[in-house]
Design a protein around this motif. Sequence first.
Motif, PDB file in Angstrom:
ATOM      1  N   GLY A  37      -5.606  -2.657   1.862  1.00  0.00           N
ATOM      2  CA  GLY A  37      -7.049  -2.384   1.904  1.00  0.00           C
ATOM      3  C   GLY A  37      -7.803  -3.621   2.351  1.00  0.00           C
ATOM      4  N   ARG A  38      -9.136  -3.482   2.432  1.00  0.00           N
ATOM      5  CA  ARG A  38      -9.960  -4.603   2.894  1.00  0.00           C
ATOM      6  C   ARG A  38     -10.120  -5.669   1.808  1.00  0.00           C
ATOM      7  N   THR A  39     -10.199  -5.226   0.556  1.00  0.00           N
ATOM      8  CA  THR A  39     -10.576  -6.151  -0.517  1.00  0.00           C
ATOM      9  C   THR A  39      -9.631  -7.349  -0.682  1.00  0.00           C
ATOM     10  N   HIS A 134      -9.017   5.866  -7.284  1.00  0.00           N
ATOM     11  CA  HIS A 134      -7.551   5.747  -7.191  1.00  0.00           C
ATOM     12  C   HIS A 134      -7.091   4.290  -7.301  1.00  0.00           C
ATOM     13  N   LYS A 195     -18.765   0.030  -4.534  1.00  0.00           N
ATOM     14  CA  LYS A 195     -17.767   0.228  -5.594  1.00  0.00           C
ATOM     15  C   LYS A 195     -18.404   0.213  -6.986  1.00  0.00           C
TER      16      LYS A 195
HETATM   17  P1  PGA Z   1     -10.491  -1.162   0.022  1.00  0.00           P
HETATM   18  O1  PGA Z   1      -9.471  -0.069  -0.509  1.00  0.00           O
HETATM   19  O2  PGA Z   1     -10.050  -2.468  -0.541  1.00  0.00           O
HETATM   20  O3  PGA Z   1     -10.355  -1.094   1.510  1.00  0.00           O
HETATM   21  O4  PGA Z   1     -11.849  -0.764  -0.459  1.00  0.00           O
HETATM   22  C1  PGA Z   1      -9.202   0.011  -1.867  1.00  0.00           C
HETATM   23  C2  PGA Z   1      -8.283   1.179  -2.145  1.00  0.00           C
HETATM   24  O5  PGA Z   1      -8.478   2.253  -1.582  1.00  0.00           O
HETATM   25  O6  PGA Z   1      -7.368   1.012  -2.955  1.00  0.00           O
END
Ligand code: PGA
Length: 266
Positions: A37-39, A134, A195
Amino acid sequence: MEIVIRPDYDRLCDEAAAVVFEELARKPDLVLGLATGRTPLGLYERLARRPEAFARACFFNLDEFYGLPPTHPESFHAYLRRHLIDRVRHDPAGVNLLRGDVTDLDQAARDYEDRIRAAGGIDLQILGLGRNGHIGFNEPGSSLGSRTRAKTLEPETVAEYAKSGQDLPRFAITMGVGTIMEARRLLLLASGEGKAEIVRQMVEGPVTAEVPASAIQFHPRAVVVLDEPAASRLKRRDYYKWVYANKYRVGQKAPGEAPAPPPPRS
Ligand code: PGA
């Protein structure tokens, strides 16, 4: 659950990297569970600056799109190699990433659980948080005791990934919530206003399969690192900051405690 609120994304990544390096210092052969993911990108950037710290570490990951081979640029396998593993390790031993190109998913899932067990269990599992709650690809409704298995993705999850212009599979293989909960320590990262509501539900809402991430309320050693926007809907935000500011750290003096005498001269 330890809630750490940092002013911005960069500080969030610094804090998360400090947790990983602390665990590596304690146990150089750390069994580390990775997320995509991006985070976590800023975290991986920081980890990749110290490849020597990972010489004896062992890697697992949370999930993979079903059908994508490791060489597919959108596979989580390729992501993890690009952003971390190839930058810290040139030896394939100890790199245990889920493959999406297996023919028998159930067998692959069982084998993965066996490999985690054979490695002695996961010491530190890094987690992101989906907008639907999730962790891994454990979509809402996932059993909180689930193990590694095949999972059908929610249309919203598929759409989220499709934003990158990719037509991606609707099925995945993912560690279960139960598998994740067996890691000795959890490190969950969430950033940004988008988020904030799901962070509130995860931290301060009821534990429910509707928000699979809420299961971490039962974990004895979970640390949740947030930036201010992601923490903005937490009712007890000020208290979490107070706890962090007053956190006991190894070697720290209790208030009013006399300063330690100087070390003896040799
Ligand atoms: P993200 O994804 O870090 O791109 O927001 C998080 C995830 O779906 O677990």
